[in-house]
Design a protein around this motif. Structure first.
Motif, mmCIF file in Angstrom:
data_model
loop_
_atom_site.group_PDB
_atom_site.id
_atom_site.type_symbol
_atom_site.label_atom_id
_atom_site.label_comp_id
_atom_site.label_asym_id
_atom_site.label_seq_id
_atom_site.Cartn_x
_atom_site.Cartn_y
_atom_site.Cartn_z
ATOM 1 N N ARG A 82 14.824 -4.056 -0.473
ATOM 2 C CA ARG A 82 13.451 -4.463 -0.796
ATOM 3 C C ARG A 82 12.689 -4.962 0.426
ATOM 4 O O ARG A 82 11.511 -4.642 0.601
ATOM 5 C CB ARG A 82 13.471 -5.558 -1.865
ATOM 6 C CG ARG A 82 13.874 -5.070 -3.251
ATOM 7 C CD ARG A 82 14.029 -6.257 -4.193
ATOM 8 N NE ARG A 82 14.342 -5.835 -5.545
ATOM 9 C CZ ARG A 82 13.446 -5.661 -6.517
ATOM 10 N NH1 ARG A 82 12.167 -5.854 -6.268
ATOM 11 N NH2 ARG A 82 13.820 -5.294 -7.723
ATOM 12 N N LEU A 83 13.345 -5.766 1.266
ATOM 13 C CA LEU A 83 12.656 -6.382 2.406
ATOM 14 C C LEU A 83 12.946 -5.684 3.723
ATOM 15 O O LEU A 83 12.425 -6.087 4.766
ATOM 16 C CB LEU A 83 13.024 -7.872 2.497
ATOM 17 C CG LEU A 83 12.602 -8.716 1.290
ATOM 18 C CD1 LEU A 83 12.935 -10.191 1.527
ATOM 19 C CD2 LEU A 83 11.115 -8.560 0.994
ATOM 20 N N ARG A 84 13.791 -4.667 3.710
ATOM 21 C CA ARG A 84 13.994 -3.740 4.831
ATOM 22 C C ARG A 84 14.763 -4.302 6.024
ATOM 23 O O ARG A 84 14.894 -3.632 7.041
ATOM 24 C CB ARG A 84 12.655 -3.152 5.310
ATOM 25 C CG ARG A 84 11.748 -2.655 4.207
ATOM 26 C CD ARG A 84 12.438 -1.687 3.279
ATOM 27 N NE ARG A 84 12.741 -0.416 3.929
ATOM 28 C CZ ARG A 84 13.593 0.484 3.439
ATOM 29 N NH1 ARG A 84 14.252 0.236 2.316
ATOM 30 N NH2 ARG A 84 13.795 1.621 4.081
ATOM 31 N N ILE A 85 15.245 -5.520 5.913
ATOM 32 C CA ILE A 85 16.173 -6.047 6.910
ATOM 33 C C ILE A 85 17.256 -6.812 6.152
ATOM 34 O O ILE A 85 17.096 -7.151 4.978
ATOM 35 C CB ILE A 85 15.500 -6.970 7.959
ATOM 36 C CG1 ILE A 85 15.021 -8.274 7.327
ATOM 37 C CG2 ILE A 85 14.353 -6.256 8.654
ATOM 38 C CD1 ILE A 85 14.474 -9.258 8.345
ATOM 39 N N LYS A 123 9.025 4.127 10.793
ATOM 40 C CA LYS A 123 8.145 4.246 9.633
ATOM 41 C C LYS A 123 8.919 4.216 8.320
ATOM 42 O O LYS A 123 8.369 3.837 7.283
ATOM 43 C CB LYS A 123 7.332 5.537 9.739
ATOM 44 C CG LYS A 123 6.362 5.551 10.918
ATOM 45 C CD LYS A 123 5.585 6.853 10.985
ATOM 46 C CE LYS A 123 4.614 6.854 12.154
ATOM 47 N NZ LYS A 123 3.829 8.108 12.229
ATOM 48 N N GLY A 124 10.189 4.627 8.375
ATOM 49 C CA GLY A 124 11.003 4.564 7.175
ATOM 50 C C GLY A 124 11.426 3.153 6.831
ATOM 51 O O GLY A 124 11.496 2.773 5.664
ATOM 52 N N PHE A 179 9.786 0.257 8.057
ATOM 53 C CA PHE A 179 8.566 -0.527 7.829
ATOM 54 C C PHE A 179 7.445 0.428 7.422
ATOM 55 O O PHE A 179 6.705 0.940 8.261
ATOM 56 C CB PHE A 179 8.204 -1.309 9.095
ATOM 57 C CG PHE A 179 9.313 -2.214 9.567
ATOM 58 C CD1 PHE A 179 9.828 -3.193 8.736
ATOM 59 C CD2 PHE A 179 9.857 -2.064 10.834
ATOM 60 C CE1 PHE A 179 10.863 -4.026 9.163
ATOM 61 C CE2 PHE A 179 10.885 -2.883 11.267
ATOM 62 C CZ PHE A 179 11.390 -3.862 10.423
ATOM 63 N N LYS A 180 7.347 0.651 6.137
ATOM 64 C CA LYS A 180 6.458 1.687 5.601
ATOM 65 C C LYS A 180 4.984 1.423 5.874
ATOM 66 O O LYS A 180 4.162 2.326 5.799
ATOM 67 C CB LYS A 180 6.704 1.851 4.102
ATOM 68 C CG LYS A 180 8.079 2.413 3.785
ATOM 69 C CD LYS A 180 8.276 2.570 2.288
ATOM 70 C CE LYS A 180 9.585 3.290 1.978
ATOM 71 N NZ LYS A 180 10.766 2.595 2.483
ATOM 72 N N ARG A 181 4.638 0.179 6.174
ATOM 73 C CA ARG A 181 3.240 -0.131 6.495
ATOM 74 C C ARG A 181 2.770 0.669 7.698
ATOM 75 O O ARG A 181 1.578 0.996 7.816
ATOM 76 C CB ARG A 181 3.096 -1.634 6.769
ATOM 77 C CG ARG A 181 1.684 -2.109 7.077
ATOM 78 C CD ARG A 181 0.796 -2.009 5.858
ATOM 79 N NE ARG A 181 1.331 -2.764 4.728
ATOM 80 C CZ ARG A 181 0.753 -2.821 3.545
ATOM 81 N NH1 ARG A 181 -0.368 -2.172 3.321
ATOM 82 N NH2 ARG A 181 1.308 -3.519 2.563
ATOM 83 N N VAL A 182 3.674 1.001 8.603
ATOM 84 C CA VAL A 182 3.305 1.725 9.817
ATOM 85 C C VAL A 182 2.882 3.162 9.496
ATOM 86 O O VAL A 182 2.226 3.806 10.314
ATOM 87 C CB VAL A 182 4.471 1.697 10.834
ATOM 88 C CG1 VAL A 182 4.100 2.390 12.129
ATOM 89 C CG2 VAL A 182 4.871 0.249 11.125
ATOM 90 N N LYS A 183 3.243 3.659 8.327
ATOM 91 C CA LYS A 183 2.828 5.008 7.946
ATOM 92 C C LYS A 183 1.322 5.093 7.760
ATOM 93 O O LYS A 183 0.683 6.049 8.182
ATOM 94 C CB LYS A 183 3.522 5.429 6.649
ATOM 95 C CG LYS A 183 5.000 5.711 6.779
ATOM 96 C CD LYS A 183 5.545 6.180 5.440
ATOM 97 C CE LYS A 183 7.018 6.530 5.536
ATOM 98 N NZ LYS A 183 7.543 7.001 4.232
ATOM 99 N N VAL A 184 0.762 4.104 7.101
ATOM 100 C CA VAL A 184 -0.667 4.157 6.778
ATOM 101 C C VAL A 184 -1.190 2.745 6.544
ATOM 102 O O VAL A 184 -0.550 1.936 5.881
ATOM 103 C CB VAL A 184 -0.934 5.033 5.534
ATOM 104 C CG1 VAL A 184 -0.099 4.578 4.345
ATOM 105 C CG2 VAL A 184 -2.402 5.065 5.183
#
Length: 366
Positions: free
Chosen positions: A86-89, A323-324, A326-331
């Motif tokens: 969920r939190l990516r780390i 980007k995978g 930290f999905k915010r970096v996608k858009v």
């Protein structure tokens, strides 16, 4: 469970609404509660209002703190795998960073609105934001904090992460480190003396005021992240913020990396080391693009181009991993503040490298 009186519910909703407005004014906003000495000469109607106001405020404070504590308790109740998903780390990495954040002084210890801003709360808000493409509204609602307050939390945490830039994203300096990177690239690609791969990635944004400048060749608005990557997919240099209409050569020549390499090539690229870049980059003593395709290419040149293409996959994979995770970096939907977007992307790169240093890998990206 006893039901709350209807009047108390209506008043609480009204007070919650007004408290949200007061939160947006300042980091140190507190409720404007009058002292008893200040109401001695007010009329009976005001006194009756105050008799209701003070207990209501105490109730609201307890209620809102409970909602925040409940959600933090929910996060703490997640398994390690669920926390990481969920939190990516990992939880271990997060707790270590929260401890650093608490010692940094970037998060004030005083109260913010109706609840204290704990470093743990602030960092979880940031991780929720950076790890998804959710708008601020549901994130703010989940943590029971106003949208403007959530945005200020993000700016504080991002400002703190940016202080780690020089420690997290470093150009290889020691001979042993340079040798190790070159040997690793040679083993994986067959090309000697590669110190890194340079590439650029477009980060999608909403149309800014000067939209034409930020519209790239693919027809959407973006800012550019230029990065060099070593054989472990670690960023060794980044340059971010140029508008999407710029080409790779223009971005490169604006970057500090280019200026430093021109002035001190041997210091940056000792022992004839160099970077590998795609055909959009210029051919320089320290930057090698592929041979331009033509019928005149020799078999050796074609073989080099094949190896060159496989080498560039390191940068592609690094951007995909970034980007995978930290999905915010996608858009960046909604946001139009280029400085905030740029800082957030740089912070994501720093956190990405930090996770690599901690051997904190995501199973869904393996």
């Amino acid at each position: 469970m006893q039901q709350e009186p209807q009047l108390l519910i209506m008043l609480s909703e009204s007070m919650l609404s007004s408290s949200e407005e007061s939160e947006s004014s300042s980091w140190s906003d507190d409720c404007n509660v009058k002292h008893e000495s200040e109401v001695e000469h007010e009329d009976l109607e005001d006194e009756n209002d105050d008799r209701l106001f003070f207990p209501l405020m105490q109730y609201l404070i307890r209620r809102r703190r409970k909602r925040v504590d409940d959600y933090l308790h929910i996060i703490d109740s997640w398994s390690d795998a669920e926390f990481k998903s969920r939190l990516r780390i990992s939880r271990k990495t997060a707790l270590r960073l929260i401890d650093d954040l608490e010692k940094s002084g970037f998060i004030a210890s005083h109260k913010f609105g109706l609840k204290p801003l704990e470093p743990k709360l602030c960092f979880y808000i940031f991780l929720t934001f950076i790890g998804s493409t959710e708008p601020l509204t549901p994130i703010a609602g989940r943590f029971d904090i106003s949208i403007s307050s959530t945005f200020r939390v993000l700016r504080r945490v991002i400002a703190w992460i940016l202080t780690k830039l020089d420690d997290a994203i470093k150009w290889p300096q020691d001979y042993s480190e340079i040798k190790s990177i070159c040997e690793s690239f040679h083993e994986k690609t067959g090309i000697s003396n590669i110190l890194g791969v340079i590439d650029a990635s477009h980060i999608k944004i909403e149309k800014p005021k000067n939209g034409r400048e930020y519209c790239n060749k693919k027809g959407y608005y973006s800012i550019i992240l230029q990065a060099t990557v070593d054989s472990s997919m670690r960023f060794t240099n980044i340059f971010c913020g140029e508008p999407g209409s710029s080409n790779c050569t223009r971005v490169l020549k604006k970057s500090p990396l280019y200026n430093t390499a021109i002035q001190n090539r041997d210091g940056l690229f000792p022992h004839n080391t160099f970077l590998v870049g795609h055909s959009g980059y210029p051919s320089l003593p320290w930057l090698i693009p592929p041979f331009r395709e033509s019928k005149r290419l020799t078999s050796q040149q074609r073989e080099f181009n094949t190896l060159h293409t496989s080498t560039r996959k390191f940068s592609e994979k690094a951007f995909n991993l970034l980007k995978g995770r930290f999905k915010r970096v996608k858009v960046f939907n909604i946001y139009r503040n280029i400085a905030f977007i740029t800082d957030t992307i740089v912070a994501a790169c720093i956190l990405y490298n930090y996770c690599l240093s901690e051997n904190d890998h995501l199973e869904d990206q393996e």
